[in-house]
Design a protein around this motif. Structure first.
Motif, PDB file in Angstrom:
ATOM      1  N   ARG A 150      61.534  49.762 -36.090  1.00  0.00           N
ATOM      2  CA  ARG A 150      60.134  50.653 -35.555  1.00  0.00           C
ATOM      3  C   ARG A 150      59.581  49.691 -33.900  1.00  0.00           C
ATOM      4  O   ARG A 150      59.634  50.652 -33.202  1.00  0.00           O
ATOM      5  CB  ARG A 150      59.062  50.614 -35.972  1.00  0.00           C
ATOM      6  CG  ARG A 150      57.623  51.029 -36.240  1.00  0.00           C
ATOM      7  CD  ARG A 150      56.617  51.522 -36.909  1.00  0.00           C
ATOM      8  NE  ARG A 150      57.010  52.280 -37.848  1.00  0.00           N
ATOM      9  CZ  ARG A 150      55.831  52.217 -39.132  1.00  0.00           C
ATOM     10  NH1 ARG A 150      55.588  50.838 -39.913  1.00  0.00           N
ATOM     11  NH2 ARG A 150      56.966  52.649 -40.259  1.00  0.00           N
ATOM     12  N   ILE A 151      60.192  48.895 -33.944  1.00  0.00           N
ATOM     13  CA  ILE A 151      59.544  47.991 -32.953  1.00  0.00           C
ATOM     14  C   ILE A 151      60.566  47.685 -31.707  1.00  0.00           C
ATOM     15  O   ILE A 151      60.549  48.905 -30.665  1.00  0.00           O
ATOM     16  CB  ILE A 151      59.691  46.386 -33.051  1.00  0.00           C
ATOM     17  CG1 ILE A 151      58.456  46.243 -33.799  1.00  0.00           C
ATOM     18  CG2 ILE A 151      59.159  45.231 -32.237  1.00  0.00           C
ATOM     19  CD1 ILE A 151      58.788  44.786 -34.187  1.00  0.00           C
ATOM     20  N   ALA A 152      61.577  48.263 -32.476  1.00  0.00           N
ATOM     21  CA  ALA A 152      62.876  48.952 -31.429  1.00  0.00           C
ATOM     22  C   ALA A 152      62.734  49.870 -30.708  1.00  0.00           C
ATOM     23  O   ALA A 152      63.041  51.012 -29.757  1.00  0.00           O
ATOM     24  CB  ALA A 152      64.438  48.842 -31.708  1.00  0.00           C
ATOM     25  N   ARG A 153      62.608  51.452 -31.589  1.00  0.00           N
ATOM     26  CA  ARG A 153      61.856  52.352 -31.393  1.00  0.00           C
ATOM     27  C   ARG A 153      60.490  52.324 -30.870  1.00  0.00           C
ATOM     28  O   ARG A 153      60.496  53.985 -29.764  1.00  0.00           O
ATOM     29  CB  ARG A 153      61.920  53.199 -32.917  1.00  0.00           C
ATOM     30  CG  ARG A 153      61.862  54.715 -32.633  1.00  0.00           C
ATOM     31  CD  ARG A 153      62.073  55.785 -34.301  1.00  0.00           C
ATOM     32  NE  ARG A 153      60.821  55.362 -34.805  1.00  0.00           N
ATOM     33  CZ  ARG A 153      60.766  54.848 -35.442  1.00  0.00           C
ATOM     34  NH1 ARG A 153      62.339  54.474 -36.310  1.00  0.00           N
ATOM     35  NH2 ARG A 153      59.836  54.656 -36.419  1.00  0.00           N
ATOM     36  N   THR A 154      59.829  51.966 -30.461  1.00  0.00           N
ATOM     37  CA  THR A 154      58.532  51.864 -30.144  1.00  0.00           C
ATOM     38  C   THR A 154      58.239  51.671 -29.535  1.00  0.00           C
ATOM     39  O   THR A 154      56.766  51.230 -29.111  1.00  0.00           O
ATOM     40  CB  THR A 154      57.112  52.458 -31.700  1.00  0.00           C
ATOM     41  OG1 THR A 154      56.895  51.337 -32.092  1.00  0.00           O
ATOM     42  CG2 THR A 154      57.946  53.951 -32.354  1.00  0.00           C
ATOM     43  N   GLY A 155      58.502  50.196 -29.744  1.00  0.00           N
ATOM     44  CA  GLY A 155      58.206  48.990 -28.776  1.00  0.00           C
ATOM     45  C   GLY A 155      56.123  48.228 -29.618  1.00  0.00           C
ATOM     46  O   GLY A 155      56.548  48.623 -30.568  1.00  0.00           O
ATOM     47  N   LEU A 156      55.966  47.599 -28.988  1.00  0.00           N
ATOM     48  CA  LEU A 156      54.642  46.278 -29.549  1.00  0.00           C
ATOM     49  C   LEU A 156      53.896  46.998 -30.148  1.00  0.00           C
ATOM     50  O   LEU A 156      53.591  47.830 -28.839  1.00  0.00           O
ATOM     51  CB  LEU A 156      54.822  44.836 -29.031  1.00  0.00           C
ATOM     52  CG  LEU A 156      56.028  44.098 -29.249  1.00  0.00           C
ATOM     53  CD1 LEU A 156      55.389  42.624 -28.476  1.00  0.00           C
ATOM     54  CD2 LEU A 156      56.304  43.837 -30.310  1.00  0.00           C
ATOM     55  N   LEU A 157      53.372  47.150 -30.151  1.00  0.00           N
ATOM     56  CA  LEU A 157      51.641  47.812 -30.785  1.00  0.00           C
ATOM     57  C   LEU A 157      50.774  46.859 -30.053  1.00  0.00           C
ATOM     58  O   LEU A 157      50.563  46.342 -29.514  1.00  0.00           O
ATOM     59  CB  LEU A 157      50.732  47.289 -31.928  1.00  0.00           C
ATOM     60  CG  LEU A 157      51.769  48.567 -34.079  1.00  0.00           C
ATOM     61  CD1 LEU A 157      50.919  47.732 -34.911  1.00  0.00           C
ATOM     62  CD2 LEU A 157      51.557  49.772 -33.365  1.00  0.00           C
ATOM     63  N   ASP A 158      49.586  47.462 -29.849  1.00  0.00           N
ATOM     64  CA  ASP A 158      49.158  47.369 -28.289  1.00  0.00           C
ATOM     65  C   ASP A 158      47.802  46.099 -28.887  1.00  0.00           C
ATOM     66  O   ASP A 158      47.905  45.610 -30.333  1.00  0.00           O
ATOM     67  CB  ASP A 158      47.658  48.358 -28.204  1.00  0.00           C
ATOM     68  CG  ASP A 158      48.128  49.226 -27.030  1.00  0.00           C
ATOM     69  OD1 ASP A 158      49.273  49.486 -26.515  1.00  0.00           O
ATOM     70  OD2 ASP A 158      48.060  50.825 -27.007  1.00  0.00           O
ATOM     71  N   GLY A 159      47.876  45.184 -28.493  1.00  0.00           N
ATOM     72  CA  GLY A 159      47.244  44.044 -28.456  1.00  0.00           C
ATOM     73  C   GLY A 159      48.046  42.700 -29.605  1.00  0.00           C
ATOM     74  O   GLY A 159      47.646  41.720 -29.290  1.00  0.00           O
ATOM     75  N   TRP A 160      48.957  42.873 -30.094  1.00  0.00           N
ATOM     76  CA  TRP A 160      50.561  42.497 -30.630  1.00  0.00           C
ATOM     77  C   TRP A 160      51.163  40.880 -29.507  1.00  0.00           C
ATOM     78  O   TRP A 160      51.450  41.581 -28.104  1.00  0.00           O
ATOM     79  CB  TRP A 160      50.969  43.358 -30.946  1.00  0.00           C
ATOM     80  CG  TRP A 160      51.436  44.109 -32.657  1.00  0.00           C
ATOM     81  CD1 TRP A 160      50.002  43.753 -33.132  1.00  0.00           C
ATOM     82  CD2 TRP A 160      52.174  44.096 -33.082  1.00  0.00           C
ATOM     83  NE1 TRP A 160      50.228  44.267 -34.196  1.00  0.00           N
ATOM     84  CE2 TRP A 160      51.145  44.557 -34.583  1.00  0.00           C
ATOM     85  CE3 TRP A 160      53.421  43.941 -33.329  1.00  0.00           C
ATOM     86  CZ2 TRP A 160      51.673  45.133 -35.559  1.00  0.00           C
ATOM     87  CZ3 TRP A 160      53.616  44.499 -34.760  1.00  0.00           C
ATOM     88  CH2 TRP A 160      52.754  45.099 -35.992  1.00  0.00           C
ATOM     89  N   ALA A 161      51.288  40.206 -29.734  1.00  0.00           N
ATOM     90  CA  ALA A 161      51.511  38.977 -29.214  1.00  0.00           C
ATOM     91  C   ALA A 161      53.311  39.499 -28.893  1.00  0.00           C
ATOM     92  O   ALA A 161      53.606  39.680 -30.349  1.00  0.00           O
ATOM     93  CB  ALA A 161      51.894  37.702 -28.874  1.00  0.00           C
TER      94      ALA A 161
END
Length: 94
Positions: free
Chosen positions: A61-72
């Motif tokens: 999911r991270i590879a597809r959409t990137g980190l969520l807003d506010g995530w380090a």
């Protein structure tokens, strides 16, 4: 439990967003994983993105959409260093 602890405040914030039911008896409508997060697996030393059960799914999911807003970034944890065995002093036999 201290009503001002970080865990109590985080739970209250989650219930505000996802909870259902009357105040004080809220229930999160989806199952929540109780697995502990470790930045690296102890068996292989590979990077994990959540508990070992769900890490591959989150990595995709991270590879597809990137980190969520506010995530380090997960790169904030350095990889484990290999253990170095201390040399044993040689003993002399008499």
């Amino acid at each position: 439990q201290d009503p001002n602890s970080l865990q109590v405040r985080a739970t209250a914030a989650a219930l505000e967003i996802w909870g259902e039911g009357e105040p004080g008896r809220e229930v999160i409508a989806h199952p929540v994983c109780k697995g502990k997060y470790r930045p690296f697996s102890s068996a292989k030393g590979e990077q994990l993105f959540c508990c070992f059960r769900h890490s591959a799914m989150r990595k995709q999911r991270i590879a597809r959409t990137g980190l969520l807003d506010g995530w380090a970034s997960f790169d904030q944890w350095p990889p484990p260093q290999p253990e170095v065995e201390e040399a044993q002093p040689e003993t002399t036999k008499r």
